[in-house]
Write an enzyme that holds these catalytic residues in place. Sequence first.
Site, PDB file in Angstrom:
ATOM      1  N   GLY A 101     -22.639 -30.405  -6.493  1.00  0.00           N
ATOM      2  CA  GLY A 101     -21.720 -29.790  -5.721  1.00  0.00           C
ATOM      3  C   GLY A 101     -21.906 -29.312  -4.546  1.00  0.00           C
ATOM      4  O   GLY A 101     -21.128 -29.041  -3.567  1.00  0.00           O
ATOM      5  N   LYS A 122     -30.579 -27.762  -1.730  1.00  0.00           N
ATOM      6  CA  LYS A 122     -29.514 -26.992  -2.421  1.00  0.00           C
ATOM      7  C   LYS A 122     -28.773 -26.096  -1.391  1.00  0.00           C
ATOM      8  O   LYS A 122     -29.660 -25.309  -0.443  1.00  0.00           O
ATOM      9  CB  LYS A 122     -30.152 -26.043  -3.302  1.00  0.00           C
ATOM     10  CG  LYS A 122     -29.403 -25.444  -4.619  1.00  0.00           C
ATOM     11  CD  LYS A 122     -30.266 -24.903  -5.601  1.00  0.00           C
ATOM     12  CE  LYS A 122     -29.256 -24.095  -6.477  1.00  0.00           C
ATOM     13  NZ  LYS A 122     -30.396 -23.749  -7.674  1.00  0.00           N
ATOM     14  N   ASP A 134     -17.937 -24.385  -1.955  1.00  0.00           N
ATOM     15  CA  ASP A 134     -18.070 -24.562  -0.544  1.00  0.00           C
ATOM     16  C   ASP A 134     -19.314 -25.453  -0.272  1.00  0.00           C
ATOM     17  O   ASP A 134     -19.434 -25.639   1.076  1.00  0.00           O
ATOM     18  CB  ASP A 134     -18.086 -23.317   0.396  1.00  0.00           C
ATOM     19  CG  ASP A 134     -19.449 -22.286  -0.201  1.00  0.00           C
ATOM     20  OD1 ASP A 134     -20.148 -22.601  -1.026  1.00  0.00           O
ATOM     21  OD2 ASP A 134     -19.298 -20.952   0.347  1.00  0.00           O
ATOM     22  N   ASP A 261     -26.292 -28.918 -18.352  1.00  0.00           N
ATOM     23  CA  ASP A 261     -26.540 -29.637 -16.903  1.00  0.00           C
ATOM     24  C   ASP A 261     -27.607 -28.875 -16.249  1.00  0.00           C
ATOM     25  O   ASP A 261     -28.029 -29.333 -15.025  1.00  0.00           O
ATOM     26  CB  ASP A 261     -25.278 -29.352 -15.997  1.00  0.00           C
ATOM     27  CG  ASP A 261     -24.611 -27.988 -16.002  1.00  0.00           C
ATOM     28  OD1 ASP A 261     -24.710 -27.024 -17.112  1.00  0.00           O
ATOM     29  OD2 ASP A 261     -24.335 -27.273 -14.874  1.00  0.00           O
TER      30      ASP A 261
HETATM   31  P1  AMP Z   1     -24.688 -23.872 -11.475  1.00  0.00           P
HETATM   32  O1  AMP Z   1     -24.288 -22.866 -12.185  1.00  0.00           O
HETATM   33  O2  AMP Z   1     -25.515 -23.735 -10.242  1.00  0.00           O
HETATM   34  O3  AMP Z   1     -25.776 -24.734 -12.474  1.00  0.00           O
HETATM   35  O4  AMP Z   1     -23.641 -24.896 -11.000  1.00  0.00           O
HETATM   36  C1  AMP Z   1     -22.685 -25.711 -11.916  1.00  0.00           C
HETATM   37  C2  AMP Z   1     -22.042 -26.588 -11.036  1.00  0.00           C
HETATM   38  O5  AMP Z   1     -21.235 -25.885 -10.042  1.00  0.00           O
HETATM   39  C3  AMP Z   1     -22.629 -27.595 -10.547  1.00  0.00           C
HETATM   40  O6  AMP Z   1     -21.716 -28.784 -10.456  1.00  0.00           O
HETATM   41  C4  AMP Z   1     -22.807 -27.132  -8.973  1.00  0.00           C
HETATM   42  O7  AMP Z   1     -23.126 -28.245  -8.213  1.00  0.00           O
HETATM   43  C5  AMP Z   1     -21.377 -26.822  -8.971  1.00  0.00           C
HETATM   44  N1  AMP Z   1     -21.472 -25.560  -7.936  1.00  0.00           N
HETATM   45  C6  AMP Z   1     -22.347 -24.177  -7.894  1.00  0.00           C
HETATM   46  N2  AMP Z   1     -22.131 -23.554  -6.640  1.00  0.00           N
HETATM   47  C7  AMP Z   1     -21.379 -24.149  -5.848  1.00  0.00           C
HETATM   48  C8  AMP Z   1     -20.799 -24.269  -4.655  1.00  0.00           C
HETATM   49  N3  AMP Z   1     -21.330 -23.227  -3.705  1.00  0.00           N
HETATM   50  N4  AMP Z   1     -20.102 -25.240  -4.208  1.00  0.00           N
HETATM   51  C9  AMP Z   1     -19.899 -26.317  -4.646  1.00  0.00           C
HETATM   52  N5  AMP Z   1     -20.173 -26.651  -5.951  1.00  0.00           N
HETATM   53  C10 AMP Z   1     -20.922 -25.500  -6.496  1.00  0.00           C
HETATM   54 MG    MG Z   2     -26.770 -26.329 -12.158  1.00  0.00          MG
END
Ligand code: AMP
Ligand code: MG
Length: 503
Positions: A101, A122, A134, A261
């Site tokens: 994302g 990232k 975002d 994930d």
């Molecule tokens: P994480 O907690 O970093 O492992 O992220 C979990 C999910 O949320 C993944 O699909 C990420 O790509 C998405 N995600 C986390 N932060 C953001 C952000 N600021 N914008 C878009 N997607 C996000």
């Molecule tokens: Mg992740």
Amino acid sequence: MQKSSDVSGMSQTNVFPFDNSYARLPERFYARVHPTHVAAPRLIRVNAPLARQLGLDPERLASPEGVAILSGNDVPTNADPIAMAYAGHQFGGFTPQLGDGRAILLGEVVDRDGARRDIHFKGSGPTPFSRNGDGRAALGPVLREYIISEAMAAFGIPTTRTLAAVATGEKVQRETMLPGAVLTRVAASHIRVGTFQFFAARQDIEGLRILADYSIARHYPESKDASNPYRAFLDAVITRQADLIAEWLLVGFIHGVMNTDNMTITGETIDYGPCAFMDAYDPQTVYSSNDRRGRYAYANQPVMAHWDLARLAEALLPLLSEDENDAMKEAQDAMEAFGPRFEAAYKMGLVRKLGLRDMQPKNVALAQDLLDRMAQNAADFTLTFRGLCTAVADAHDDAAVRTLFKDPTAYDAWAPLWRQRIAAEVFDPQACAAAMRQTNPAFIPRNHLVEEAISAAVHDGNLGSFESLLAVLSQPYQDQPEFERYAAPPRPDQVVHQTFCGT
Ligand code: AMP
Ligand code: MG
């Protein structure tokens, strides 16, 4: 090789000699998407040794041409940027579509050792997987990932690495407005347990098989020759993860978000969010503000890794056998190996931390006894074991270790039992001490130091602490008397009780 220049002055050799393979998999594995332009990219840091290992030129990466790429403003012609699709269980609840994302796989390079590595951004802007996010990253969490991932690498623990950090010159909205940044992450690959779940959840067996075959070819080529290659693949992932979790525990690392994930199939630590190292030893330690029930507490990490791997086994069922019962049996048999593998790796590691060699029950019990006393007396995990490295050769040095215990007599009662075992197994105390110093780090990325470095960078634009911390942590097993401050635990007013993922 001589680099030629064209009239524009740009070198004609590529900054990244990409050789992409994931982007050639079927379209439903990803979304093709370019990074989003940023206002005013400014280099924070390039990891020069890592760049060289990847066969890249660090000076060129740090040049305006390189920074334009590392910020996402310039996409090299030979890149094929994609956001990868994946699913995942987050704190136990399943989401069939997560995906990158706020990340983009720019491409793959083959490093000096012939290993294929992902070059991945990232914080590079929204993708079709962004949902309400975002697509951006704030500078603080980017620096945090830089520090901790590189510390893990210096410990010798399998991990994704950080090649670069670039400030975007834009603000991101979190609880407050914060400076934005893009991190360039390097990984053996970004295939996660959740990537398999993505296809399994759709009952896309063909996709599942393509992903498994790709993973085997890229990471576990020896599995291809096994009588059941998919079972061999599952076994191999389980082994690597069991070893990884043992290594985490042995340095006091708490990942904080062990969702499926965030678990790689390569056994590399990934997704540095609210992760942290403990100061005082307490197996129930939780730092992440999101982990209210302690699902991913320090001592629960092997249990949760097992749980995540069971989700991988489940996703692989259609490949394990055509017969459902047989497939179930294969999955269960594979899962049974996790516990013993983890236990062996963890116990062997603990025994080594004490300077002993033999995993016999007596030694393991001795280690457990020490841990229990440390927990009861809030002894600093890192300093206690580092102190033993000196005390092993000279009992006078017990003085420095015992003061780490609230009640120093708790250590006094244990030390003679340890010395008996050392006398029985160790013939050269100096060599033993040297070996212990290679397994008991003097320096860890202590939370208060990480916060201090981030705060100076974010609020004062001062990268001095960040640079010093990286320098100290690049040699975590070396005594560095000039950096004594970095070895010390926090004063009571410096203790960090909670960490935030900051996404
Ligand atoms: P994480 O907690 O970093 O492992 O992220 C979990 C999910 O949320 C993944 O699909 C990420 O790509 C998405 N995600 C986390 N932060 C953001 C952000 N600021 N914008 C878009 N997607 C996000
Ligand atoms: Mg992740």
